[in-house]
Design an enzyme around this catalytic site. Structure first.
Site, PDB file in Angstrom:
ATOM      1  N   GLU A  23      47.029   2.174  -4.927  1.00  0.00           N
ATOM      2  CA  GLU A  23      46.635   0.761  -5.061  1.00  0.00           C
ATOM      3  C   GLU A  23      46.232   0.458  -6.500  1.00  0.00           C
ATOM      4  O   GLU A  23      46.548  -0.613  -7.034  1.00  0.00           O
ATOM      5  CB  GLU A  23      45.438   0.429  -4.150  1.00  0.00           C
ATOM      6  CG  GLU A  23      45.634   0.716  -2.683  1.00  0.00           C
ATOM      7  CD  GLU A  23      45.210   2.127  -2.291  1.00  0.00           C
ATOM      8  OE1 GLU A  23      45.559   3.086  -3.002  1.00  0.00           O
ATOM      9  OE2 GLU A  23      44.537   2.275  -1.258  1.00  0.00           O
ATOM     10  N   ARG A  38      63.368  28.835  -5.612  1.00  0.00           N
ATOM     11  CA  ARG A  38      64.264  29.183  -6.724  1.00  0.00           C
ATOM     12  C   ARG A  38      65.521  28.323  -6.769  1.00  0.00           C
ATOM     13  O   ARG A  38      66.068  28.090  -7.827  1.00  0.00           O
ATOM     14  CB  ARG A  38      64.683  30.669  -6.632  1.00  0.00           C
ATOM     15  CG  ARG A  38      63.509  31.612  -6.651  1.00  0.00           C
ATOM     16  CD  ARG A  38      63.915  33.066  -6.592  1.00  0.00           C
ATOM     17  NE  ARG A  38      64.733  33.410  -5.442  1.00  0.00           N
ATOM     18  CZ  ARG A  38      64.270  33.587  -4.209  1.00  0.00           C
ATOM     19  NH1 ARG A  38      62.991  33.457  -3.955  1.00  0.00           N
ATOM     20  NH2 ARG A  38      65.093  33.901  -3.218  1.00  0.00           N
ATOM     21  N   GLU A  43      57.762  31.537   8.222  1.00  0.00           N
ATOM     22  CA  GLU A  43      59.089  32.163   8.210  1.00  0.00           C
ATOM     23  C   GLU A  43      58.900  33.564   8.757  1.00  0.00           C
ATOM     24  O   GLU A  43      58.663  34.507   8.015  1.00  0.00           O
ATOM     25  CB  GLU A  43      59.661  32.213   6.786  1.00  0.00           C
ATOM     26  CG  GLU A  43      59.844  30.849   6.168  1.00  0.00           C
ATOM     27  CD  GLU A  43      60.688  30.884   4.890  1.00  0.00           C
ATOM     28  OE1 GLU A  43      61.759  31.520   4.892  1.00  0.00           O
ATOM     29  OE2 GLU A  43      60.257  30.286   3.902  1.00  0.00           O
ATOM     30  N   LEU A  97      55.804  36.924  16.053  1.00  0.00           N
ATOM     31  CA  LEU A  97      54.777  36.093  15.431  1.00  0.00           C
ATOM     32  C   LEU A  97      55.001  34.621  15.786  1.00  0.00           C
ATOM     33  O   LEU A  97      54.047  33.895  16.089  1.00  0.00           O
ATOM     34  CB  LEU A  97      54.760  36.306  13.908  1.00  0.00           C
ATOM     35  CG  LEU A  97      53.662  35.559  13.174  1.00  0.00           C
ATOM     36  CD1 LEU A  97      52.279  35.859  13.748  1.00  0.00           C
ATOM     37  CD2 LEU A  97      53.687  35.897  11.682  1.00  0.00           C
TER      38      LEU A  97
HETATM   39  N1  LIG Z   1      66.494  34.202  11.125  1.00  0.00           N
HETATM   40  C1  LIG Z   1      65.246  33.882  10.867  1.00  0.00           C
HETATM   41  O1  LIG Z   1      64.860  32.704  10.775  1.00  0.00           O
HETATM   42  C2  LIG Z   1      64.253  34.993  10.683  1.00  0.00           C
HETATM   43  C3  LIG Z   1      63.038  34.718  10.049  1.00  0.00           C
HETATM   44  C4  LIG Z   1      62.135  35.747   9.913  1.00  0.00           C
HETATM   45  C5  LIG Z   1      62.426  37.004  10.401  1.00  0.00           C
HETATM   46  N2  LIG Z   1      63.636  37.246  10.975  1.00  0.00           N
HETATM   47  C6  LIG Z   1      63.944  38.572  11.496  1.00  0.00           C
HETATM   48  O2  LIG Z   1      63.016  38.830  12.535  1.00  0.00           O
HETATM   49  C7  LIG Z   1      62.837  40.229  12.646  1.00  0.00           C
HETATM   50  C8  LIG Z   1      61.362  40.493  12.805  1.00  0.00           C
HETATM   51  O3  LIG Z   1      60.914  39.860  14.000  1.00  0.00           O
HETATM   52  P1  LIG Z   1      59.801  40.561  14.885  1.00  0.00           P
HETATM   53  O4  LIG Z   1      59.655  39.771  16.112  1.00  0.00           O
HETATM   54  O5  LIG Z   1      60.142  42.019  15.025  1.00  0.00           O
HETATM   55  O6  LIG Z   1      58.532  40.492  13.954  1.00  0.00           O
HETATM   56  P2  LIG Z   1      57.701  39.247  13.424  1.00  0.00           P
HETATM   57  O7  LIG Z   1      57.519  38.266  14.489  1.00  0.00           O
HETATM   58  O8  LIG Z   1      58.225  38.775  12.111  1.00  0.00           O
HETATM   59  O9  LIG Z   1      56.332  39.956  13.072  1.00  0.00           O
HETATM   60  C9  LIG Z   1      55.597  40.619  14.065  1.00  0.00           C
HETATM   61  C10 LIG Z   1      54.471  41.302  13.354  1.00  0.00           C
HETATM   62  O10 LIG Z   1      53.570  40.316  12.848  1.00  0.00           O
HETATM   63  C11 LIG Z   1      52.306  40.910  12.728  1.00  0.00           C
HETATM   64  N3  LIG Z   1      51.307  40.087  13.382  1.00  0.00           N
HETATM   65  C12 LIG Z   1      50.082  39.838  12.898  1.00  0.00           C
HETATM   66  N4  LIG Z   1      49.383  39.113  13.736  1.00  0.00           N
HETATM   67  C13 LIG Z   1      50.162  38.878  14.804  1.00  0.00           C
HETATM   68  C14 LIG Z   1      49.931  38.204  16.030  1.00  0.00           C
HETATM   69  N5  LIG Z   1      48.771  37.631  16.305  1.00  0.00           N
HETATM   70  N6  LIG Z   1      50.923  38.179  16.921  1.00  0.00           N
HETATM   71  C15 LIG Z   1      52.118  38.742  16.659  1.00  0.00           C
HETATM   72  N7  LIG Z   1      52.381  39.416  15.513  1.00  0.00           N
HETATM   73  C16 LIG Z   1      51.401  39.483  14.589  1.00  0.00           C
HETATM   74  C17 LIG Z   1      52.350  42.260  13.453  1.00  0.00           C
HETATM   75  O11 LIG Z   1      52.499  43.240  12.466  1.00  0.00           O
HETATM   76  P3  LIG Z   1      51.312  44.250  12.049  1.00  0.00           P
HETATM   77  O12 LIG Z   1      50.161  43.931  12.926  1.00  0.00           O
HETATM   78  O13 LIG Z   1      51.842  45.557  12.271  1.00  0.00           O
HETATM   79  O14 LIG Z   1      51.061  43.927  10.628  1.00  0.00           O
HETATM   80  C18 LIG Z   1      53.633  42.176  14.252  1.00  0.00           C
HETATM   81  O15 LIG Z   1      54.224  43.415  14.435  1.00  0.00           O
HETATM   82  C19 LIG Z   1      63.444  40.851  11.423  1.00  0.00           C
HETATM   83  O16 LIG Z   1      64.645  41.467  11.792  1.00  0.00           O
HETATM   84  C20 LIG Z   1      63.725  39.676  10.514  1.00  0.00           C
HETATM   85  O17 LIG Z   1      64.894  39.914   9.764  1.00  0.00           O
HETATM   86  C21 LIG Z   1      64.546  36.273  11.127  1.00  0.00           C
END
Ligand SMILES: NC(=O)c1ccc[n+]([C@@H]2O[C@H](COP(=O)([O-])OP(=O)(O)OC[C@H]3O[C@@H](n4cnc5c(N)ncnc54)[C@H](OP(=O)(O)O)[C@@H]3O)[C@@H](O)[C@H]2O)c1
Length: 372
Positions: free
Chosen positions: A62, A219, A304, A309
């Protein structure tokens, strides 16, 4: 300055409010934690001054719009349009509602109310008691949506959370081997960088960083880097990972009980900030994580992360909006699904969404939905 709007177009309040919204967006990425605000001053159907909130701490929209009017004597016979209620308190600048009153502007049209507890209707009240005609709620939905992060922060006391997903048409975010580079095409990846630049922070997990080694910076387009936020309960992500490079700041949440103390010391020497929070059987205490981000005035977070998660955030009621890029590909049932369990046993327990927009980004489909 005098700009003539096509006289054939509707000279309605909505028309000028739309201009406010266009101007407001120019502040994207520079005004947070303030809202994006645009303002125009209209005299006999012509815009005689316009302005927007350009940067945090700078003059409000404003003030800029009023200052842009070259014939100040027209203010007492003009209308001021603004997409957010003029402020009523001394912050970094004096109250805008007092400026409106002192310049004798007789009519003010407002998009939506300001939920900030220091404003919340007080600006409107003050102008009305001074005899200003105030119309509220013109393009209200658009005005609320433009500042959805600001609105959520003030209403819910936590940041606005946007979950970004890149998936195949059959709802898979990585192959059975955990590979996800690349599911979507180049245009979608550029769009992801543009989205990142609009959020205060981008949040990911240890598992995703270990799989993808993403840098999580901006980037492929102009814009500021968001704060990088990593949830890494045990501090297992290696120091040489790109998420720790010096491009911008990284904040790591870990568990006081589980975190590796040697790694904690190494990270801190590297300038990475650590915050210890409690943990639940599924991972870190997400409520604590978001409370801490809110305390640090992070207003918007783009997530992401992978299935687990993303699902934990949905289950905790922490996701406000989804942005899903859908690639024209199939990975099959053995690949990683977008969501793990959401505790839905009956259809009426589904997480309900409201579609908000869709379109093509290069060869991929993109859609947005709000969690309702
Ligand atoms: N295409 C896409 O958009 C995209 C994006 C991202 C990832 N990805 C792929 O997704 C895969 C990973 O998925 P994911 O399901 O195995 O893992 P994720 O959902 O990325 O991460 C799970 C991890 O998050 C941490 N975490 C911390 N607090 C949490 C909570 N309250 N609840 C759940 N997790 C929590 C834990 O690790 P710690 O406790 O051990 O630290 C848990 O093992 C990879 O292959 C990646 O390439 C794809």
């Amino acid at each position: 300055m005098s700009m003539t709007i096509d006289p054939d177009m509707l000279r309605t309040d909505e028309h000028f409010m739309r201009r406010c919204l266009e101007l407001a967006v120019r502040g994207a990425g520079s005004v947070s934690p303030n809202p994006m605000v645009g303002s125009v001053i209209v005299h006999e159907g012509h815009i005689i001054g316009e302005g927007w909130h350009e940067r945090y701490g700078g003059p409000h929209a404003e003030v800029n719009a009023i200052a842009a009017v070259s014939e100040q004597e027209l203010l007492p016979v003009s209308t001021l349009y603004v997409n957010l209620e003029p402020c009523a308190h001394y912050g970094k600048t004096p109250p805008c509602c007092d400026l409106v009153i002192s310049r004798k502007i007789p009519r003010v049209v407002v998009g939506c109310l300001d939920p900030h507890d220091k404003v919340a209707g007080k600006g409107i009240e003050r102008m009305r008691s001074a005899g200003v005609e105030v119309i509220v709620g013109v393009l209200e939905e658009e005005s609320e949506r433009l500042n959805e992060a600001f609105m959520t922060t003030h209403r819910k006391g936590r940041p606005f959370v946007f979950l970004k997903v890149a998936q195949t048409l059959d709802g898979r975010i990585a192959t059975s081997l955990g590979a996800s580079k690349w599911i979507t095409g180049e245009s979608a990846r550029i769009e992801v960088h543009r989205l990142r630049s609009r959020y205060d922070a981008v949040l990911t997990s240890s598992t995703t960083v270990l799989a993808d080694d993403a840098e999580l910076t901006v980037r492929h387009c102009q814009g500021r880097h968001p704060l990088r936020v990593l949830l890494d309960r045990q501090l297992q992500v290696p120091l040489e990972s790109r998420v720790f490079n010096s491009e911008t700041r990284t904040l790591v949440f870990a568990s006081a009980e589980r975190a590796d103390s040697l790694r904690a010391a190494q990270l801190e020497r590297r300038g990475v900030e650590l915050v210890m929070v409690g943990h639940t059987p599924g991972g870190l205490d997400l409520m604590e994580v978001f409370a801490e981000l809110h305390r640090r005035r992070v207003q918007s977070v783009m997530v992401e992360a992978g299935s687990r998660l993303a699902s934990a955030l949905i289950r905790a009621g922490l996701v406000d909006k989804l942005g899903v890029f859908i690639a024209p590909k199939l990975f099959g049932g053995d690949a990683l699904p977008t969501f793990s369990t959401l505790d839905v046993l009956m259809p009426d327990q589904a997480v309900n969404l409201r579609f908000a927009g869709f379109g093509m980004v290069g060869t991929d489909f993109y859609l947005e939905a709000y969690v309702v």
